[in-house]
Design a protein around this motif. Structure first.
Motif, mmCIF file in Angstrom:
data_model
loop_
_atom_site.group_PDB
_atom_site.id
_atom_site.type_symbol
_atom_site.label_atom_id
_atom_site.label_comp_id
_atom_site.label_asym_id
_atom_site.label_seq_id
_atom_site.Cartn_x
_atom_site.Cartn_y
_atom_site.Cartn_z
ATOM 1 N N ARG A 77 5.222 1.680 0.929
ATOM 2 C CA ARG A 77 6.098 0.524 1.151
ATOM 3 C C ARG A 77 7.555 0.835 0.787
ATOM 4 O O ARG A 77 8.477 0.213 1.325
ATOM 5 C CB ARG A 77 5.571 -0.671 0.365
ATOM 6 N N SER A 132 8.796 -0.491 4.293
ATOM 7 C CA SER A 132 8.431 -1.832 3.822
ATOM 8 C C SER A 132 8.237 -2.818 4.972
ATOM 9 O O SER A 132 7.290 -3.610 4.960
ATOM 10 C CB SER A 132 9.489 -2.353 2.847
ATOM 11 N N SER A 133 9.119 -2.771 5.962
ATOM 12 C CA SER A 133 9.007 -3.716 7.083
ATOM 13 C C SER A 133 7.703 -3.511 7.848
ATOM 14 O O SER A 133 7.004 -4.474 8.204
ATOM 15 C CB SER A 133 10.198 -3.571 8.029
ATOM 16 N N LEU A 134 7.368 -2.245 8.103
ATOM 17 C CA LEU A 134 6.138 -1.939 8.829
ATOM 18 C C LEU A 134 4.916 -2.332 8.018
ATOM 19 O O LEU A 134 3.986 -2.978 8.541
ATOM 20 C CB LEU A 134 6.095 -0.446 9.154
ATOM 21 N N ASP A 173 4.662 -4.490 5.556
ATOM 22 C CA ASP A 173 4.573 -5.947 5.417
ATOM 23 C C ASP A 173 4.102 -6.607 6.707
ATOM 24 O O ASP A 173 3.311 -7.561 6.675
ATOM 25 C CB ASP A 173 5.931 -6.516 5.002
ATOM 26 N N ALA A 174 4.591 -6.114 7.846
ATOM 27 C CA ALA A 174 4.177 -6.693 9.127
ATOM 28 C C ALA A 174 2.682 -6.485 9.355
ATOM 29 O O ALA A 174 1.960 -7.407 9.764
ATOM 30 C CB ALA A 174 4.977 -6.066 10.264
ATOM 31 N N HIS A 234 0.606 -9.858 9.343
ATOM 32 C CA HIS A 234 0.468 -10.366 10.703
ATOM 33 C C HIS A 234 -0.644 -9.704 11.514
ATOM 34 O O HIS A 234 -1.205 -10.349 12.404
ATOM 35 C CB HIS A 234 1.791 -10.216 11.456
#
Length: 362
Positions: A38, A42-44, A46-47, A51
């Motif tokens: 992360r 982090s964006s990947l 977290d997504a 989601h």
């Protein structure tokens, strides 16, 4: 690989994509590798963590659709037919699942030697094992032995619910009117779920919480087959839109989108004709095995990698890809050596194959 004309290519595409999303959701959500990775992605992470899990709604809609098509003119009208329906569904999902549970127990023991992490389950008790065999572990309060198996329990509950509704309707209204009564009751249960049950988080261990999404698949199939008028599907879809407007739930939005895509695909004749891809068909074939084995495999991969590879965010990200690759390899082995053998033992054919044999594909 030879192409199998008995399959529904468009549904293969949906299943292949959804299964891959679930694998990456679990890789991002569990284990020390994703925690470390992360820092650089982090964006990947977290997504995927927040989601990608919504892909399970695709499975609910597709399962509802295939259930409706599979029960076309064969709704259970006697107690014997109801028992056969439930037994058939358990054989299809339950026999491979039992093999995967043995793998999960072993994986937890192996991982326990190399790491101490919340994703590792405690050693199961006899009661816990028995509850898992009958897929009632969530109902009786036992910790699951592997991630994602809650879906299998719900899938079995939904199959039992559909069978019970048609059986009771046949007993109350007679064989002919019972079919219409069963469809009406299931649509009403779906509507109740949309506006009430699905808004109560503590009910997420029982089928009634998910029947709103499942009914989208059922009603889409009925409308396509002509057993109900198409406007009923659009009316139910409108109810889903209203439910989302009243209380926004992304899971319902994904389910509605899936049902609309299925309806469009059926209208243009894509279900049985597009895409003709051996690669997609292969991914779909192993999707159930992948669903069953990926978490135990990734658990061991996390333990070994975090123990023997230096703690670096980039190396941890590489470890996640290594865990994915190993999961795919074990899924292929499990599919050909376990799932297919158990299906033959249980005399179970895939639903697509049964539909093809009955001439219901088109």
């Amino acid at each position: 690989m030879k192409h199998d004309d008995s399959r529904l290519p468009f549904l293969d595409l949906l299943r292949a994509l959804a299964s891959q999303a679930i694998v990456w959701h679990h890789l991002a959500f569990y284990g020390p590798l994703s925690d470390s990775a992360r820092e650089v992605a982090s964006s990947l992470i977290d997504a995927l963590s927040h989601h990608a899990r919504l892909a399970v709604q695709v499975f609910f809609v597709v399962s509802g659709y295939l259930t409706a098509v599979g029960l076309k003119k064969r709704e259970p009208k006697t107690l014997r037919e109801l028992a056969a329906l439930v037994a058939s569904r358990y054989r299809r999902i339950g026999l491979p699942y039992l093999g995967a549970m043995l793998l999960a127990i072993c994986a937890n023991e192996v991982a326990r030697h190399w790491m101490d992490h919340p994703s590792i389950s405690a050693r199961p008790s006899a009661g816990q094992l028995l509850a898992h065999v009958f897929l009632v572990h969530d109902l009786v309060g036992y910790e699951p032995l592997s991630a994602g198996i809650w879906y299998l329990a719900i899938d079995l509950q939904l199959a039992v619910m559909v069978g019970l509704v048609f059986w009771l309707s046949a007993r109350a209204l007679g064989p002919e009117r019972g079919s219409w009564g069963g469809r009406l009751v299931l649509a009403l249960l779906g509507a109740l779920s949309l506006f009430w049950f699905n808004r109560l988080p503590h009910l997420d261990r029982v089928a009634i919480y998910f029947v709103g999404a499942y009914a989208l698949g059922l009603i889409a199939a009925w409308a396509q087959a002509g057993t109900i008028r198409r406007r009923f599907f659009w009316g139910y879809a409108l109810l889903v839109v209203i439910a989302i407007a009243i209380d926004f739930r992304s899971r319902l939005l994904v389910a509605l989108s899936t049902a609309l895509i299925l309806t469009i695909a059926a209208h243009f004749g894509w279900l049985a004709r597009w895409p003709r891809s051996r690669v997609i068909e292969w991914f779909a074939r192993i999707s159930y095995s992948l669903f069953l084995v990926h978490f135990p495999v990734s658990l061991v991969a996390n333990a070994l990698w975090s123990s023997y590879v230096p703690n670096s965010p980039w190396l941890s990200l590489l470890g996640m890809f290594a865990a994915y690759t190993l999961s795919m390899a074990v899924a292929v082995l499990f599919h050909y050596e376990v799932e297919r053998r158990l299906m033959r033992v249980g005399r179970v054919r895939s639903l697509d194959e049964r539909l093809a044999a009955d001439g219901d594909l088109h």
